[in-house]
Design a protein around this motif. Structure first.
Motif, PDB file in Angstrom:
ATOM      1  N   TYR A 160      -9.139   8.255  21.878  1.00  0.00           N
ATOM      2  CA  TYR A 160      -8.439   8.165  20.607  1.00  0.00           C
ATOM      3  C   TYR A 160      -9.216   8.879  19.501  1.00  0.00           C
ATOM      4  CZ  TYR A 160      -5.623   4.574  22.916  1.00  0.00           C
ATOM      5  OH  TYR A 160      -4.803   3.909  23.780  1.00  0.00           O
ATOM      6  N   GLY A 161      -8.484   9.536  18.597  1.00  0.00           N
ATOM      7  CA  GLY A 161      -9.092  10.223  17.466  1.00  0.00           C
ATOM      8  C   GLY A 161      -8.994   9.397  16.200  1.00  0.00           C
ATOM      9  N   HIS A 162      -9.432   9.994  15.090  1.00  0.00           N
ATOM     10  CA  HIS A 162      -9.422   9.288  13.819  1.00  0.00           C
ATOM     11  C   HIS A 162      -8.014   9.170  13.245  1.00  0.00           C
ATOM     12  CE1 HIS A 162     -13.913  10.326  13.239  1.00  0.00           C
ATOM     13  NE2 HIS A 162     -13.785   9.066  13.600  1.00  0.00           N
ATOM     14  N   GLU A 163      -7.818   8.109  12.478  1.00  0.00           N
ATOM     15  CA  GLU A 163      -6.519   7.825  11.860  1.00  0.00           C
ATOM     16  C   GLU A 163      -6.718   7.467  10.389  1.00  0.00           C
ATOM     17  OE1 GLU A 163      -4.759   5.992  16.066  1.00  0.00           O
ATOM     18  OE2 GLU A 163      -5.007   4.693  14.312  1.00  0.00           O
ATOM     19  N   ALA A 164      -5.650   7.619   9.613  1.00  0.00           N
ATOM     20  CA  ALA A 164      -5.716   7.393   8.171  1.00  0.00           C
ATOM     21  C   ALA A 164      -5.155   6.023   7.797  1.00  0.00           C
ATOM     22  CB  ALA A 164      -4.930   8.481   7.436  1.00  0.00           C
ATOM     23  N   CYS A 165      -5.503   5.583   6.593  1.00  0.00           N
ATOM     24  CA  CYS A 165      -4.944   4.341   6.044  1.00  0.00           C
ATOM     25  C   CYS A 165      -3.442   4.517   5.853  1.00  0.00           C
ATOM     26  CB  CYS A 165      -5.619   4.033   4.702  1.00  0.00           C
ATOM     27  SG  CYS A 165      -4.884   2.638   3.805  1.00  0.00           S
ATOM     28  N   PRO A 166      -2.618   3.628   6.390  1.00  0.00           N
ATOM     29  CA  PRO A 166      -1.157   3.779   6.279  1.00  0.00           C
ATOM     30  C   PRO A 166      -0.585   3.350   4.936  1.00  0.00           C
ATOM     31  CG  PRO A 166      -1.670   1.849   7.580  1.00  0.00           C
ATOM     32  CD  PRO A 166      -2.980   2.515   7.285  1.00  0.00           C
ATOM     33  N   GLY A 167      -1.388   2.748   4.077  1.00  0.00           N
ATOM     34  CA  GLY A 167      -0.872   2.332   2.777  1.00  0.00           C
ATOM     35  C   GLY A 167      -1.752   1.278   2.136  1.00  0.00           C
ATOM     36  N   ALA A 168      -1.807   1.287   0.821  1.00  0.00           N
ATOM     37  CA  ALA A 168      -2.648   0.331   0.092  1.00  0.00           C
ATOM     38  C   ALA A 168      -2.276  -1.099   0.446  1.00  0.00           C
ATOM     39  CB  ALA A 168      -2.515   0.557  -1.402  1.00  0.00           C
ATOM     40  N   GLY A 169      -3.308  -1.916   0.686  1.00  0.00           N
ATOM     41  CA  GLY A 169      -3.085  -3.318   0.998  1.00  0.00           C
ATOM     42  C   GLY A 169      -2.792  -3.603   2.454  1.00  0.00           C
ATOM     43  N   ARG A 170      -2.582  -2.574   3.253  1.00  0.00           N
ATOM     44  CA  ARG A 170      -2.297  -2.773   4.672  1.00  0.00           C
ATOM     45  C   ARG A 170      -3.595  -2.783   5.471  1.00  0.00           C
ATOM     46  NH1 ARG A 170       2.428   1.043   6.781  1.00  0.00           N
ATOM     47  NH2 ARG A 170       2.065  -0.336   8.574  1.00  0.00           N
ATOM     48  N   PRO A 171      -3.594  -3.355   6.674  1.00  0.00           N
ATOM     49  CA  PRO A 171      -4.802  -3.330   7.491  1.00  0.00           C
ATOM     50  C   PRO A 171      -5.228  -1.897   7.807  1.00  0.00           C
ATOM     51  CG  PRO A 171      -3.223  -4.919   8.354  1.00  0.00           C
ATOM     52  CD  PRO A 171      -2.496  -4.120   7.316  1.00  0.00           C
ATOM     53  N   ALA A 172      -6.519  -1.665   7.828  1.00  0.00           N
ATOM     54  CA  ALA A 172      -7.030  -0.349   8.212  1.00  0.00           C
ATOM     55  C   ALA A 172      -6.937  -0.214   9.729  1.00  0.00           C
ATOM     56  CB  ALA A 172      -8.475  -0.201   7.766  1.00  0.00           C
ATOM     57  N   PRO A 173      -6.421   0.893  10.245  1.00  0.00           N
ATOM     58  CA  PRO A 173      -6.444   1.104  11.692  1.00  0.00           C
ATOM     59  C   PRO A 173      -7.882   1.076  12.205  1.00  0.00           C
ATOM     60  CG  PRO A 173      -5.008   2.708  10.630  1.00  0.00           C
ATOM     61  CD  PRO A 173      -5.762   2.016   9.536  1.00  0.00           C
ATOM     62  N   VAL A 174      -8.083   0.583  13.393  1.00  0.00           N
ATOM     63  CA  VAL A 174      -9.446   0.511  13.919  1.00  0.00           C
ATOM     64  C   VAL A 174     -10.034   1.912  14.096  1.00  0.00           C
ATOM     65  CG1 VAL A 174      -8.997   0.557  16.413  1.00  0.00           C
ATOM     66  CG2 VAL A 174     -10.890  -0.829  15.507  1.00  0.00           C
ATOM     67  N   MET A 175      -9.175   2.939  14.250  1.00  0.00           N
ATOM     68  CA  MET A 175      -9.674   4.299  14.396  1.00  0.00           C
ATOM     69  C   MET A 175      -9.819   5.010  13.052  1.00  0.00           C
ATOM     70  SD  MET A 175     -10.446   4.294  17.459  1.00  0.00           S
ATOM     71  CE  MET A 175     -11.173   5.937  17.364  1.00  0.00           C
ATOM     72  N   MET A 176      -9.640   4.298  11.967  1.00  0.00           N
ATOM     73  CA  MET A 176      -9.964   4.839  10.651  1.00  0.00           C
ATOM     74  C   MET A 176     -11.475   4.746  10.455  1.00  0.00           C
ATOM     75  SD  MET A 176      -8.610   3.415   6.981  1.00  0.00           S
ATOM     76  CE  MET A 176      -9.501   3.797   5.471  1.00  0.00           C
ATOM     77  N   GLN A 177     -12.065   5.705   9.747  1.00  0.00           N
ATOM     78  CA  GLN A 177     -13.508   5.689   9.501  1.00  0.00           C
ATOM     79  C   GLN A 177     -13.835   4.681   8.395  1.00  0.00           C
ATOM     80  OE1 GLN A 177     -13.752  10.128   9.150  1.00  0.00           O
ATOM     81  NE2 GLN A 177     -15.545   9.855  10.442  1.00  0.00           N
ATOM     82  N   GLN A 178     -13.779   3.425   8.738  1.00  0.00           N
ATOM     83  CA  GLN A 178     -13.972   2.359   7.752  1.00  0.00           C
ATOM     84  C   GLN A 178     -15.398   2.330   7.203  1.00  0.00           C
ATOM     85  OE1 GLN A 178     -12.294  -1.484   9.006  1.00  0.00           O
ATOM     86  NE2 GLN A 178     -10.892  -0.410  10.393  1.00  0.00           N
ATOM     87  N   THR A 179     -16.336   2.903   7.925  1.00  0.00           N
ATOM     88  CA  THR A 179     -17.708   2.956   7.439  1.00  0.00           C
ATOM     89  C   THR A 179     -17.810   3.727   6.131  1.00  0.00           C
ATOM     90  OG1 THR A 179     -18.609   2.769   9.668  1.00  0.00           O
ATOM     91  CG2 THR A 179     -20.051   3.754   8.013  1.00  0.00           C
ATOM     92  N   TYR A 180     -16.922   4.695   5.920  1.00  0.00           N
ATOM     93  CA  TYR A 180     -16.967   5.525   4.718  1.00  0.00           C
ATOM     94  C   TYR A 180     -15.968   5.087   3.657  1.00  0.00           C
ATOM     95  CZ  TYR A 180     -20.123   8.626   7.162  1.00  0.00           C
ATOM     96  OH  TYR A 180     -21.213   9.136   7.824  1.00  0.00           O
TER      97      TYR A 180
END
Length: 286
Positions: A242-262
């Motif tokens: 799996y590759g990286h994914e973007a935030c689908p919208g403000a207030g929604r859960p972050a996808p686990v493949m989103m770079q949440q560290t940054y």
């Protein structure tokens, strides 16, 4: 979750500020400087090519600029992107972040684990902890096994099963817990530059940065244990394709493949690839 770097441009791990916010900002600033320098080099090359074309059109293309008193062409000056700037007086990492550097060798979890998941391809894995990190392999293995065995994890789709093998037994991949210096060096062998700050995955290796494991990241909004589950699932997701994914919208859960560290980009921290029994994802990031 690291930026690409040519394989012959390995950088020395840097001592980051002890404050996690300052450390993150230092990493981002260095990355921004590298991008600006790369952009300036592209503009310089384009300008030189345009000038060369103009000279040729005027019939002057055969002229050379010679070095003073030598009669030989002046060698071009090669512009190198600046290396990551090491602080003049680096602060020691806070005790809760663990040591910045270990022995560079690893101890492996001693026992095997049960198969997690009811269906799908069986992937076997090993768990290893760097000697000198202050962490125990069996304790880290228990945390990895807990993340892998949860139905919200990668087994939730029914297409993969996961099982830990004992010691250095035959496996499809290994989950490493390594100090910042060692994780940076390991990631660099795959052409990945982490500044000693974040975790990464190279083929057959899920590499977890010890400082992030122990302290998470600023403004994550959830306990360190939640970040630990996230980083295991994120880097394992790369190992599973799996590759990286973007935030689908403000207030929604972050996808686990989103770079949440940054940063969460308006999303809410989330550790799992499956939410409410469904694969949860965002738009793919190039």
């Amino acid at each position: 979750m690291a930026s690409r770097l040519s394989s012959d441009r390995r950088r020395e791990p840097v001592a980051l500020p002890s404050d996690p916010v300052a450390a993150r900002d230092t990493v981002r600033a260095a990355r921004h400087r590298r991008r600006q320098d790369a952009r300036r080099r592209r503009y310089l090359v384009a300008g030189v090519m345009s000038s060369a074309g103009l000279i040729a059109a005027l019939g002057l293309g055969r002229q050379l600029i010679f070095a003073e008193d030598t009669g030989t062409p002046t060698p071009p000056v090669r512009q190198e992107a600046p290396m990551f700037t090491r602080p003049s007086q680096p602060a020691s990492p806070p005790p809760e972040a663990g040591p910045a550097k270990g022995d560079g060798t690893f101890a492996y979890a001693s026992s095997a684990g049960p198969v997690a998941g009811a269906a799908g391809t069986l992937k076997k894995y090993r768990v290893a902890v760097e000697n000198g990190s202050g962490q125990q392999a069996d304790a880290f293995a228990a945390a990895v096994e807990q993340a892998y065995g949860d139905p919200r994890g990668w087994i939730g789709g029914g297409d993969v099963r996961l099982q830990r093998v004992a010691g250095e037994g035959t496996a499809d991949f290994t989950v490493f817990l390594a100090t910042p210096a060692t994780s940076e060096a390991m990631c660099a062998t795959a052409g990945l530059h982490t500044d000693g700050y974040n975790s990464c995955r190279s083929e057959g290796k899920v590499i977890i940065n010890l400082a992030r494991w122990l302290t998470a990241v600023p403004d994550y909004g959830k306990p360190v244990a939640d970040y630990q589950t996230y980083v295991i699932n994120h880097e394992t997701g790369h190992e599973l394709g799996y590759g990286h994914e973007a935030c689908p919208g403000a207030g929604r859960p972050a996808p686990v493949m989103m770079q949440q560290t940054y940063g969460l980009k308006g999303c809410v921290a989330n550790s799992w690839p499956y939410v409410d029994g469904q694969r949860y994802s965002g738009a793919k990031v190039p």
